[in-house]
Structure formats: structure tokens, C-alpha cells
Design an enzyme around this catalytic site. Structure first.
Site, PDB file in Angstrom:
ATOM      1  N   GLY A 140      81.162   8.799  23.640  1.00 20.93           N
ATOM      2  CA  GLY A 140      82.000   9.620  23.305  1.00 20.93           C
ATOM      3  C   GLY A 140      83.408  10.122  24.377  1.00 20.93           C
ATOM      4  O   GLY A 140      84.487  10.075  23.882  1.00 20.93           O
ATOM      5  N   THR A 141      83.031   9.892  25.670  1.00 25.79           N
ATOM      6  CA  THR A 141      84.050   9.784  26.611  1.00 25.79           C
ATOM      7  C   THR A 141      85.125   8.742  26.542  1.00 25.79           C
ATOM      8  O   THR A 141      86.149   9.135  26.554  1.00 25.79           O
ATOM      9  CB  THR A 141      83.503   9.951  28.131  1.00 25.79           C
ATOM     10  OG1 THR A 141      82.551  11.092  28.056  1.00 25.79           O
ATOM     11  CG2 THR A 141      84.303  10.038  28.933  1.00 25.79           C
ATOM     12  N   ASN A 196      81.601  22.438  22.697  1.00 29.55           N
ATOM     13  CA  ASN A 196      80.138  22.101  23.223  1.00 29.55           C
ATOM     14  C   ASN A 196      79.473  23.322  23.811  1.00 29.55           C
ATOM     15  O   ASN A 196      78.384  23.336  23.873  1.00 29.55           O
ATOM     16  CB  ASN A 196      80.157  20.941  24.197  1.00 29.55           C
ATOM     17  CG  ASN A 196      81.186  20.939  24.997  1.00 29.55           C
ATOM     18  OD1 ASN A 196      82.323  21.109  24.694  1.00 29.55           O
ATOM     19  ND2 ASN A 196      80.738  20.895  26.363  1.00 29.55           N
ATOM     20  N   GLN A 234      80.406  16.904  19.010  1.00 30.92           N
ATOM     21  CA  GLN A 234      79.298  17.962  18.676  1.00 30.92           C
ATOM     22  C   GLN A 234      79.116  18.083  17.176  1.00 30.92           C
ATOM     23  O   GLN A 234      78.399  18.759  16.925  1.00 30.92           O
ATOM     24  CB  GLN A 234      79.821  19.075  19.404  1.00 30.92           C
ATOM     25  CG  GLN A 234      79.483  19.268  20.776  1.00 30.92           C
ATOM     26  CD  GLN A 234      77.987  19.265  21.241  1.00 30.92           C
ATOM     27  OE1 GLN A 234      77.241  19.443  20.529  1.00 30.92           O
ATOM     28  NE2 GLN A 234      77.886  18.738  22.521  1.00 30.92           N
ATOM     29  N   SER A 259      79.701  10.479  19.218  1.00 33.32           N
ATOM     30  CA  SER A 259      78.763   9.762  20.304  1.00 33.32           C
ATOM     31  C   SER A 259      77.308   9.665  19.606  1.00 33.32           C
ATOM     32  O   SER A 259      76.834  10.748  19.243  1.00 33.32           O
ATOM     33  CB  SER A 259      78.927  10.727  21.600  1.00 33.32           C
ATOM     34  OG  SER A 259      77.753  10.242  22.429  1.00 33.32           O
ATOM     35  N   HIS A 268      74.245   9.627  20.947  1.00 34.01           N
ATOM     36  CA  HIS A 268      73.411  10.420  21.645  1.00 34.01           C
ATOM     37  C   HIS A 268      73.241  11.885  21.038  1.00 34.01           C
ATOM     38  O   HIS A 268      72.178  12.500  21.398  1.00 34.01           O
ATOM     39  CB  HIS A 268      73.261  10.078  22.985  1.00 34.01           C
ATOM     40  CG  HIS A 268      74.150  11.073  23.850  1.00 34.01           C
ATOM     41  ND1 HIS A 268      73.677  12.180  24.476  1.00 34.01           N
ATOM     42  CD2 HIS A 268      75.270  10.736  24.249  1.00 34.01           C
ATOM     43  CE1 HIS A 268      74.735  12.570  25.224  1.00 34.01           C
ATOM     44  NE2 HIS A 268      75.884  11.660  24.985  1.00 34.01           N
ATOM     45  N   THR A 303      81.647  -8.163  24.777  1.00 37.35           N
ATOM     46  CA  THR A 303      80.560  -8.361  23.747  1.00 37.35           C
ATOM     47  C   THR A 303      79.852  -7.029  23.452  1.00 37.35           C
ATOM     48  O   THR A 303      79.702  -6.386  24.119  1.00 37.35           O
ATOM     49  CB  THR A 303      79.531  -9.463  24.470  1.00 37.35           C
ATOM     50  OG1 THR A 303      80.401 -10.469  24.683  1.00 37.35           O
ATOM     51  CG2 THR A 303      78.580  -9.646  23.713  1.00 37.35           C
ATOM     52  N   CYS A 321      77.697  19.055  31.676  1.00 40.69           N
ATOM     53  CA  CYS A 321      78.443  18.206  32.489  1.00 40.69           C
ATOM     54  C   CYS A 321      78.966  19.249  33.784  1.00 40.69           C
ATOM     55  O   CYS A 321      79.045  18.796  35.160  1.00 40.69           O
ATOM     56  CB  CYS A 321      79.396  17.698  32.123  1.00 40.69           C
ATOM     57  SG  CYS A 321      79.102  16.902  30.590  1.00 40.69           S
TER      58      CYS A 321
HETATM   59  N1  PLP Z   1      83.135  15.588  23.789  1.00 47.03           N
HETATM   60  C1  PLP Z   1      82.215  16.569  23.795  1.00 47.03           C
HETATM   61  C2  PLP Z   1      82.535  17.868  22.877  1.00 47.03           C
HETATM   62  C3  PLP Z   1      80.916  16.524  24.175  1.00 47.03           C
HETATM   63  O1  PLP Z   1      80.063  17.500  24.171  1.00 47.03           O
HETATM   64  C4  PLP Z   1      80.646  15.331  25.014  1.00 47.03           C
HETATM   65  C5  PLP Z   1      79.169  15.133  25.646  1.00 47.03           C
HETATM   66  O2  PLP Z   1      78.795  16.384  26.181  1.00 47.03           O
HETATM   67  C6  PLP Z   1      81.340  14.258  25.121  1.00 47.03           C
HETATM   68  C7  PLP Z   1      82.837  14.554  24.601  1.00 47.03           C
HETATM   69  C8  PLP Z   1      81.132  13.065  25.865  1.00 47.03           C
HETATM   70  O3  PLP Z   1      80.327  12.255  25.167  1.00 47.03           O
HETATM   71  P1  PLP Z   1      79.290  11.365  25.871  1.00 47.03           P
HETATM   72  O4  PLP Z   1      78.199  11.724  26.528  1.00 47.03           O
HETATM   73  O5  PLP Z   1      79.150  10.073  24.882  1.00 47.03           O
HETATM   74  O6  PLP Z   1      80.537  10.608  26.798  1.00 47.03           O
END
Ligand code: PLP
Length: 408
Positions: free
Chosen positions: A71-72, A151, A179, A199, A201, A237, A325
Site C-alpha cells: 500500500g505504501t 487507520n 483500510q 494493500s 494484508h 518480475t 507504525c
Molecule cells: N495507508 C493506510 C491508511 C494504512 O493503514 C497503511 C498500513 O498501515 C498503509 C497505507 C501502508 O500499507 P502497507 O502496509 O501495505 O505498506
């Protein structure tokens, strides 16, 4: 995992069906999807199915899905990729003060490289005012990035309204929906979204895989250069098993989204009602109704979030204070400060995020265990000494709408 897991906003368990779908792509179908022989073709077929499954969940076309490593990465891709692709048009980005660091730090990075960024404030519920956005858009604005749901506090933004203002003003709109994807219904066409990050996970898929929806016809510059994978938008890849897992997670989410929302919101409401009733000097953070079905977040005064977490962990109950985080750092969460809480109140934050596997018995257990933990910690805490339990009212940090006693 043994214990009670109330931290689904940090990550979710990978569903067994997802693991089953991924295994053949490790064991037998391990070809490189770029290879022209049949071994490559079967890997490519797995990826094509996954692309369709992700697209179905979002109401998108498969060619609008770009697989990423997280997601990042999707957030970075949307912001930096647009800043580069639209540099002839302008140098101004608008975002909000409560974004995840994946967006905020990327915006700050772009500022260091000459972009101008406006950080919109939020109200005490964490909502962006669409009128503030309307006023902030200028002729040089190239992108607006506002998260779908926060989040930490779970507030869901009026994304469709925000996006339609952007469309009207011909400014691209990105939403970090990490989220919400799989947890609340999304239709990128109905909602006028140009870019959307997700994302795996966070929706019972594997870690280390995400996606960016890029609306057809919208230009974006790649961040990762190489062999031109993902239609030139993200070289390297592909993580085929991870992508297949993301696809399967999206397929299951599409089937079960209504049931999961009903299940989670029942547990969430019980947690909110129980905590506010049983823990004096506690307040709900985030919007009482416009919130994620799985998020119950609070602040408890005269107490540290970290000590609550450690004591809960001792009882095999897993939660978060602020976002995963930022926990471990002593700085108060930027989200809680942005909604107007004082530092000392923000330090007492607790986020409970439930999931499909949680039960009402687990909620009852939490509500039995948690109030005595708070009482014990407060008895030991120098900041609570001599302060009456009713001292909460009238402080500088009381929310202007007074929703600390609201029950969803
Ligand atoms: N954006 C939000 C709102 C999130 O809650 C998170 C993860 O905590 C991310 C981005 C980042 O996602 P990833 O863990 O896949 O890098």
C-alpha cells in the site's frame, strides 16, 4: 495465534483459502509471467485472474490495476508519479493533515523537491470539509489525495463529494483506501476516483503486495524502471503468488462484504458502548456513525496507551495505540492532535479493530478485563493522583461537539 486479536487495522490473518490459492504458484506454476513458453503462460493466467478479481471488487477494468509491492508503494506511486507526469500543468498538491505517513511523508518529500503542498485541517471527528477543499484548489493544483478511512480513528471521509469537486475543477483525485477495500463497498466509477491504493494484508491477503487503480486515460510516470512490466507502469518480475493471493482475498471479500460489515459493526458497537460505560474519563475518537465497521478507538485520560497495551498483552489481548507504525515512539499521534486533542489525552489512545474471526464472547472478555486494568494503572499513575474522575469536562481538549459520551 492464541489470544484475542483486536488489531485488524494493523494487519489481518491470511485466510486459509488465500494460502491454498497461492500454493500452486510456489509448487508447480512458478514460471516467469513474461516467458513465452507454457510455464510462463500459466503464471500469467494466474495474474490475469487476480487482476480481474481486484478490478471486480472496485468496479474497475482489469487494465486499470497496477500491482505494487505494498500500500505504501501504491501511495508513493500515485503522488510522485502524478507530480512527474503533470509537471507541465502545475506544482500544487492538496492532502489532509491526518493521512497515513505513506502519503504524508511522500508529500513532504515532494515539498523538498519544489512542489507546493496544502494540508487540509479536519474537524474534531476527523472529517475534511469539502468546502475547504474547494477553496484550496488553484490553477496549479494537479492532485488531491484524501484517504477513504483513517487507520487510527476509523472516520470515513465523504469521498464521493470530494472527488466530484475535483472532477468539476479538472484536478486528479487519489484516495488511500488501504483500510476500506474489502471492508466497505467501493465503486471507483460511481465515486469519480482517478487513483486508489490498496494493500492485500489488510483484507486477509498476504503481506508485501498491493495495487494502485489508475483510471483509463490518466497519465502516471513510473517509479520503478526496467523491463516495462505492468504496461510500463511498474517494472520488475511480478510477485505472482502474492498477486494471486490478493486476487483471491478480493474475490472472497466481494462475496462476504455485507456479512462481514454486519458482524464487525455489531462487535464494534458493543465495544464502544461497553468501554464508554465502564471506563470513566474515556472518550470515543473518530466519527460516531461515519466510521469503519471494524474500528473502536478511544482515549482514556490519566493513562498511557503503551501501558494499556502491555497489560492487555499480558492477558493475551492484542490491540494498538494510535497506528502500529507510530507506536513505540513517544510522540503523540498526528491524527489525534489534528482532531484537537491535547498531548496528554492523545497519549492515552487505544485502537481496537475487530475482524471476521472475532466473537461476542471475546468482546465480553475484553470488557471484563479492561476496566480493572485502567483502574490499576490510574492508581499507580502520578498524573491521575488527586484528580477527580469527573475532571474530564471543561478541559482545553474537550471536543467541540462533545461526542465523548456518544455511543454508536
Ligand atoms: N495507508 C493506510 C491508511 C494504512 O493503514 C497503511 C498500513 O498501515 C498503509 C497505507 C501502508 O500499507 P502497507 O502496509 O501495505 O505498506
Amino acid at each position: 495465534m492464541k489470544g484475542i486479536y483486536f488489531d485488524h487495522a494493523a494487519t489481518t490473518p491470511t485466510r486459509p483459502e488465500v494460502v491454498e490459492a497461492m500454493l500452486p504458484y510456489y509448487r508447480e506454476k512458478w514460471g516467469n509471467p513474461s516467458s513465452l513458453h507454457s510455464s510462463g503462460r500459466e503464471a500469467l493466467e494466474g495474474m490475469d485472474t487476480a487482476r480481474q478479481q481486484v478490478a471486480n471488487l472496485l468496479g474497475a477494468y482489469p487494465e486499470e490495476i497496477v500491482f505494487t509491492g505494498s500500500g505504501t508503494e501504491a501511495d508513493n506511486q500515485a503522488l510522485i508519479g502524478t507530480a512527474i507526469a503533470q509537471q507541465q500543468k502545475g506544482d500544487h498538491i492538496i492532502t489532509s493533515a491526518i493521512e497515513h505517513h505513506a502519503v504524508l511523508h511522500t508529500a513532504q518529500f515532494l515539498e523538498k523537491h519544489g512542489m507546493k503542498v496544502t494540508y487540509l485541517p479536519v474537524d474534531s471527528y476527523g472529517l475534511v470539509d469539502p468546502e475547504d477543499l474547494r477553496k484550496a484548489i488553484t490553477d496549479t493544483t494537479i492532485l488531491v489525495s484524501i484517504m477513504h478511512a483513517n487507520n487510527e480513528i476509523g472516520t470515513i471521509q465523504p469521498i464521493a463529494e470530494i472527488a466530484s469537486i475535483c472532477r468539476e475543477r479538472e484536478v486528479l483525485f487519489h484516495t488511500d483506501a488501504v483500510q476500506t477495500v474489502g471492508h466497505v463497498p467501493i465503486d471507483v466509477r460511481e465515486m469519480n476516483i482517478d487513483f486508489l491504493s490498496l494493500s492485500a494484508h489488510k483484507l486477509y491477503g498476504p503481506k508485501g503486495v498491493g495495487a494502485l487503480f489508475v483510471r483509463k486515460g490518466v497519465r502516471i510516470a513510473p517509479l520503478i524502471h526496467g523491463g516495462g512490466h505492468e504496461r510500463g507502469r511498474r517494472s520488475s518480475t511480478e510477485n505472482v503468488p502474492g498477486i494471486v493471493g490478493l486476487g483471491e482475498a478480493c474475490r472472497l471479500a466481494e462475496l462476504e462484504i455485507e456479512a462481514e460489515m454486519a458482524h464487525c459493526s455489531k462487535l464494534r458497537d458493543q465495544l464502544i458502548k461497553g468501554v464508554l460505560a465502564k471506563v470513566p474519563d474515556s472518550l470515543l475518537t473518530g466519527h460516531p456513525e461515519q466510521r469503519l465497521p471494524n474500528n473502536a478507538s478511544f482515549c482514556a485520560r490519566y493513562i498511557e496507551g503503551e501501558s494499556m497495551l502491555l497489560n492487555l498483552d499480558f492477558e493475551n489481548i492484542f490491540a494498538s495505540s494510535g497506528s502500529a507504525c507510530t507506536s513505540g515512539s513517544l510522540e503523540a499521534s498526528h491524527v489525534l492532535l489534528a482532531i484537537g486533542l491535547a498531548h496528554d489525552v492523545a497519549h492515552g489512545s487505544l485502537r481496537l479493530s475487530v475482524g471476521r474471526g472475532n466473537t461476542i464472547e471475546e468482546v465480553d472478555k475484553f470488557l471484563e478485563v479492561f476496566p480493572p486494568i485502567v483502574e490499576r494503572l490510574r492508581a499507580m499513575s502520578p498524573i491521575s493522583a488527586g484528580r477527580p474522575a469527573s475532571d474530564f469536562e471543561g478541559g482545553e481538549d474537550v471536543h467541540e461537539h462533545g461526542h465523548e459520551s456518544e455511543v454508536v
